[in-house]
Scaffold this motif. Sequence first.
Motif, short mmCIF file in Angstrom:
data_model
loop_
_atom_site.label_atom_id
_atom_site.label_comp_id
_atom_site.label_asym_id
_atom_site.label_seq_id
_atom_site.Cartn_x
_atom_site.Cartn_y
_atom_site.Cartn_z
N GLN A 41 30.29 -10.52 -9.05
CA GLN A 41 30.72 -9.56 -8.06
C GLN A 41 29.49 -8.80 -7.59
N ASN A 42 29.46 -8.44 -6.33
CA ASN A 42 28.36 -7.61 -5.89
C ASN A 42 28.87 -6.63 -4.85
N ALA A 43 28.14 -5.60 -4.66
CA ALA A 43 28.47 -4.59 -3.65
C ALA A 43 27.17 -4.13 -3.01
N HIS A 44 27.20 -3.97 -1.72
CA HIS A 44 26.06 -3.41 -1.01
C HIS A 44 26.44 -1.98 -0.66
N LEU A 45 25.66 -1.02 -1.08
CA LEU A 45 25.97 0.39 -0.89
C LEU A 45 25.12 0.93 0.26
N ASP A 46 25.67 0.91 1.46
CA ASP A 46 24.93 1.43 2.61
C ASP A 46 24.62 2.90 2.45
N VAL A 47 23.42 3.28 2.81
CA VAL A 47 23.02 4.68 2.71
C VAL A 47 23.51 5.47 3.92
N ASP A 48 23.37 4.93 5.12
CA ASP A 48 23.86 5.65 6.31
C ASP A 48 23.96 4.72 7.50
N TRP A 49 24.95 3.87 7.49
CA TRP A 49 25.11 2.92 8.58
C TRP A 49 26.17 3.44 9.55
N GLN A 50 27.44 3.51 9.11
CA GLN A 50 28.51 4.00 9.96
C GLN A 50 29.01 5.36 9.53
N LYS A 51 28.60 5.80 8.38
CA LYS A 51 28.98 7.11 7.85
C LYS A 51 27.71 7.79 7.35
N THR A 52 27.84 9.06 7.02
CA THR A 52 26.70 9.76 6.43
C THR A 52 26.57 9.37 4.96
N PHE A 53 25.44 9.66 4.39
CA PHE A 53 25.19 9.43 2.97
C PHE A 53 26.30 10.04 2.13
N ASP A 54 26.60 11.31 2.37
CA ASP A 54 27.63 12.01 1.59
C ASP A 54 29.02 11.40 1.80
N ASP A 55 29.33 11.00 3.04
CA ASP A 55 30.63 10.37 3.30
C ASP A 55 30.77 9.05 2.54
N TYR A 56 29.72 8.23 2.56
CA TYR A 56 29.76 6.98 1.80
C TYR A 56 29.92 7.26 0.31
N TYR A 57 29.14 8.21 -0.19
CA TYR A 57 29.21 8.50 -1.63
C TYR A 57 30.62 8.94 -2.00
N THR A 58 31.18 9.87 -1.24
CA THR A 58 32.51 10.40 -1.54
C THR A 58 33.59 9.34 -1.37
#
Length: 117
Positions: A41-58
């Motif tokens: 399994q893998n996941a790519h964790l975008d830092v700020d593509w379509q959302k902000t950093f905080d939005d992705y994290y949350t």
Amino acid sequence: MDLVLVVESSSGTRPLSPSEIAIRTRLGVPLDAKQVVVFAQNAHLDVDWQKTFDDYYTSYVGDILTEARQILDAQPRASYSIAEMAYLEQHVAAHPEELAPIQAAAARGQFHVVGAA
């Protein structure tokens, strides 16, 4: 007499290399298995593509990192690699209780840092 382990393929039978024997042993794959399927399994964790950093994290990342660490604790053969160091830093700041278990998983060879973005 030396023991030679072989594997069958579409092109015939060939001896297992020492590195393949080591990988099979590490993964718990029987040395006489003729076919092996490895799921990853893998996941790519975008830092700020379509959302902000905080939005992705949350929205995603915090839960992914917590669940990944829980899987490492529950499944000794599991591993997790992360390249997005900013998210790891955020996660440990938001959940300091995660630091020791993550460090323990790293010491066991289950948690890997593979980048520094």
